[in-house]
Design an enzyme around this catalytic site. Structure first.
Site, PDB file in Angstrom:
ATOM      1  N   HIS A 253      -4.916   9.874  -5.910  1.00  0.00           N
ATOM      2  CA  HIS A 253      -5.921  10.909  -5.616  1.00  0.00           C
ATOM      3  C   HIS A 253      -6.207  11.715  -6.883  1.00  0.00           C
ATOM      4  CE1 HIS A 253      -8.029  14.247  -3.839  1.00  0.00           C
ATOM      5  NE2 HIS A 253      -7.091  15.079  -4.245  1.00  0.00           N
TER       6      HIS A 253
ATOM      7  N   TYR B  83       2.469   6.046  -0.049  1.00  0.00           N
ATOM      8  CA  TYR B  83       1.858   5.985   1.289  1.00  0.00           C
ATOM      9  C   TYR B  83       0.913   4.805   1.524  1.00  0.00           C
ATOM     10  CZ  TYR B  83      -1.690   8.646  -1.325  1.00  0.00           C
ATOM     11  OH  TYR B  83      -2.588   9.059  -2.266  1.00  0.00           O
TER      12      TYR B  83
ATOM     13  N   ARG C  46     -10.442   3.795  -3.678  1.00  0.00           N
ATOM     14  CA  ARG C  46      -9.844   4.536  -4.791  1.00  0.00           C
ATOM     15  C   ARG C  46      -8.696   3.698  -5.335  1.00  0.00           C
ATOM     16  NH1 ARG C  46      -6.653   9.098  -2.441  1.00  0.00           N
ATOM     17  NH2 ARG C  46      -4.882   7.882  -3.149  1.00  0.00           N
TER      18      ARG C  46
END
Lengths: 376, 327
Positions: free
Chosen positions: A262, A271, A258
């Site tokens: 998200h 993160y 990805r």
């Protein structure tokens, strides 16, 4: 011999066009003809632009939230490319390329993320279900749809898409067990993009592959390079053949990444390392296919320029159609609740009142009803 | 012509007749085929319809509930048996978050003509985890229907209608009723969903009930009659849609109402019916509605405690006496 090995097995990883441009001519033979490779590249590029525009629509307050598909264009497209047009596509929310390839108008996905149920009012002949936003629930629906095909004696199959995170859900495991046990013609295509929002795959699963989850339930399983449209096309074609002819399911782990957040509500920089993202940018499925085409003189800068103009035009038109649609009528929210409305709900629909307000709406006379409308 | 058959046979006749009539109907669940049903409801069905249409599953409620929804999306009409509705709790996301919303969220593209059926309520010393009354948990979800048949006649007529309905129908049977015999016509009949019926006629007080507790209501009404209090016993038959008009009609005649519900009292079907009776019959009531529920504890394992926990005849008699100022 008191201890013996009862199972010894391997998991295969399929790669045909790798990130360095190496193409396995044996595996890739007769897989995607040149003309189609061009069309697939064009389609992925338009979808990439769609992703950028959707992101901008959200950032400018014209869309609620949006999950970028960037970096994952090959997986669902490779599947949709090799499946039959009447095979069920049962997606989650990072399968834009596959859905658009099948024929879903782009404005439907925009409408959905703009917060309009009409984005899921998908024409029956497209053989696809609405994007499943809960995690993993759609796998069982794919199993049921495929089971129904088998029940009717049809050779139509289902292909369902889900992320690495979904493989931790009970629904996923029950779906795999059912499909294997009852010999149901489903292709399970897991897009392992490395992250379930902020949780990396290694924290979700201690096994070295997700593919082996299929093996645990007694079905064939394979891992492939999910950014390699040739590899995806091959493994899905094989799985579809097995499903269609022998009613056997397959679990495919398409390893991808990805590149975006998200969703627009997320900030992945908090993160994960930029170095990881940069490494995956080099494995971009578009870049890879474009180089493949250029080397075969099927593509050049002029065509790229023309494609960019086409993408801009097509996506802008889709965005316009999505934004120009009139707001749904108030009564719309009742219309698809039941096949036929019961009197109490019909009363709520027609009066905009519920009986818990202390008034029985069925007792309201016309004058009173119109009074309410005026007051509103 | 009528015959006297068990409630479980009535359920089987409903399923078998509908499966003969419509190839799209099939039965799926734990133990429904080879074992002939954990409670023998599907006895003989595997022989008649074969493993293609009577399907044993893994112990996997989410699995077969979700599979059924998928099959319904493609136009089949599944009957999904939960051995007990207690076990449906693990399938809650599929049966509550998917089945009743699929038509809605797809803008009318995917109707879900599915029946989920099985035993509901305290069955007789099954312990608290196996004695769920799910009606108050589930009935609030828009998009589903819920039927709760009292006797063999209703079990058959309501189930046939449920199978033909184009919406998800939650069909709540009772292990305690399966062996009870009742008269059922030879001829085909259907009972509409959303139409209550009167089980006993009396002008002094209305008792509203659903499913198994109606036996407690009738027992109480019998005892009360000996005291000179004649009760209407209204069987709602379906919880959603709720036939509040028939209930209100009875209350307008008796002016008193007791609602009997085997759920726990808090945020329950009984509370909903009581609230609606107050809304519809405020000027007709000579006292507020009194509710009789299962006690607010998990179903006890011990026989005597379980009997005491249920909305039994003693509690109903006391409630009717109180509401009519006779007690």
């Amino acid at each position: 011999m008191p201890v013996r090995t009862v199972l010894n097995t391997t998991i295969e990883h399929v790669s045909i066009l790798d990130e360095d441009g190496n193409f396995d001519a044996d595996l890739g033979r007769d897989l995607i003809p040149d003309d189609d490779a061009v069309r697939l590249y064009e389609h992925m590029s338009i979808c990439r632009h769609f992703d950028e525009i959707a992101f901008k629509l959200q950032r400018s307050g014209r869309m609620g939230t949006y999950p970028e598909n960037r970096g994952q264009e090959a997986a669902s497209l490779g599947a949709a490319y090799v499946l039959r047009p009447d095979d069920w596509l049962v997606p989650c929310y990072r399968e834009n390329t596959g859905l658009f390839w099948r024929g879903l108008p782009m404005e439907m996905i925009l409408l959905h993320w703009m917060g309009d149920e009409r984005g899921n009012q998908i024409a029956a002949d497209l053989a696809m279900t609405p994007q499943a936003i809960p995690i993993g629930t759609q796998l069982l629906h794919a199993v049921g749809l495929a089971w129904a095909s088998k029940y009717r004696g049809e050779d139509r199959i289902s292909c369902t898409f889900f992320g690495d995170g979904a493989t931790s859900e009970g629904d996923c495991h029950e779906a795999l067990n059912f499909a294997a046990n009852l010999n149901i013609p489903v292709v399970f295509l897991c897009q392992n993009n490395g992250w379930a929002i902020s949780v990396p795959t290694k924290i979700q699963c201690s096994a070295p592959t997700l593919a082996q989850r299929g093996m645990a339930y007694g079905m064939p399983c394979v891992q492939c390079d999910g950014n390699d449209i040739f590899a995806v096309a091959k493994v899905v074609r094989d799985a579809a053949e097995l499903a269609r002819t022998e009613h056997r399911p397959t679990f495919i782990e398409a390893v991808t990444y990805r590149l975006g957040d998200h969703t627009t509500a997320d900030d992945a920089r908090r993160y994960r390392d930029q170095a990881e993202v940069d490494a995956w940018k080099k494995r971009d499925p578009l870049l890879r296919l474009r180089n493949y085409l250029s080397e075969r003189t099927l593509w050049d800068d002029d065509r790229e320029k023309a494609l960019a103009a086409r993408a801009k035009k097509e996506v802008a038109a889709a965005a316009r159609r999505a934004e120009e649609i009139a707001d749904p009528a108030r009564t719309d929210m009742f219309d698809f609740l039941y096949a036929t409305l019961s009197p109490d709900i019909e009363a709520q629909r027609s009066t905009a009142r519920t009986s818990s307000l202390g008034v029985d709406p069925t007792q309201l006379d016309d004058a009173r009803s119109s009074g309410i409308e005026e007051a509103v | 012509m009528t015959r006297t058959i068990e409630y479980r046979d009535a359920l089987r006749e409903a399923m078998s007749e509908e499966m003969r009539r419509d190839q799209r109907v099939f039965l799926m669940g734990e133990e429904v085929a080879e074992y002939q049903g954990a409670y023998k409801v599907s006895r003989g069905m595997l022989d008649e319809f074969g493993p293609h249409r009577v399907i044993d599953t893994p112990i996997s409620e989410t699995g077969f509930a979700g599979l059924g929804i998928g099959a319904a999306m493609s136009g089949l009409r599944p009957i999904i048996e939960f051995m007990s509705w207690s076990f449906s709790l693990v399938a809650a996301d599929q049966i509550l978050n998917n089945a009743p919303k699929m038509l809605y969220m797809s803008g009318g593209q995917f109707p879900i003509p599915i029946v989920f059926r099985g035993n509901n309520g305290a069955g007789g010393q099954l312990g608290s985890t196996h004695s769920w009354c799910v009606e108050s948990l589930y009935a609030g979800v828009p998009g589903l229907k819920m039927a709760i048949p009292f006797d063999a006649y209703d079990a058959k007529g309501l189930l046939k209608t449920a199978i033909r309905d184009d919406n998800p129908v939650f069909f709540l049977e009772s292990e305690r009723l399966l062996g009870i015999k009742g008269e059922v016509p030879e001829e085909e009949y259907l009972i509409p969903l959303g139409q209550a019926t009167l089980r006993r006629r009396g002008d002094d007080c209305t008792i509203v009930g659903f499913g198994r507790p109606l036996y407690f209501c009738l027992e109480a009404a019998e005892a009360l009659a000996r005291e000179g209090i004649e009760c209407d016993v209204v069987d709602g038959r379906t919880i959603r849609p709720l036939d509040i008009d028939s209930i209100a009609e009875s209350v307008r005649r008796t002016n008193y109402c007791v609602v009997v519900d085997q759920s726990w009292p808090f945020a329950s079907i009984g509370a909903e019916v009581a609230a609606q009776v107050h809304e519809h019959c405020f000027d007709d009531l000579d006292n507020h509605v009194i509710r009789v529920h299962s006690d607010d504890v998990p179903a006890p394992y011990a026989y005597n405690l379980e009997q005491e926990m249920l909305p039994n005849a003693r509690k109903i008699v006391e409630a009717v006496r109180a509401v009519t100022y006779a007690g």
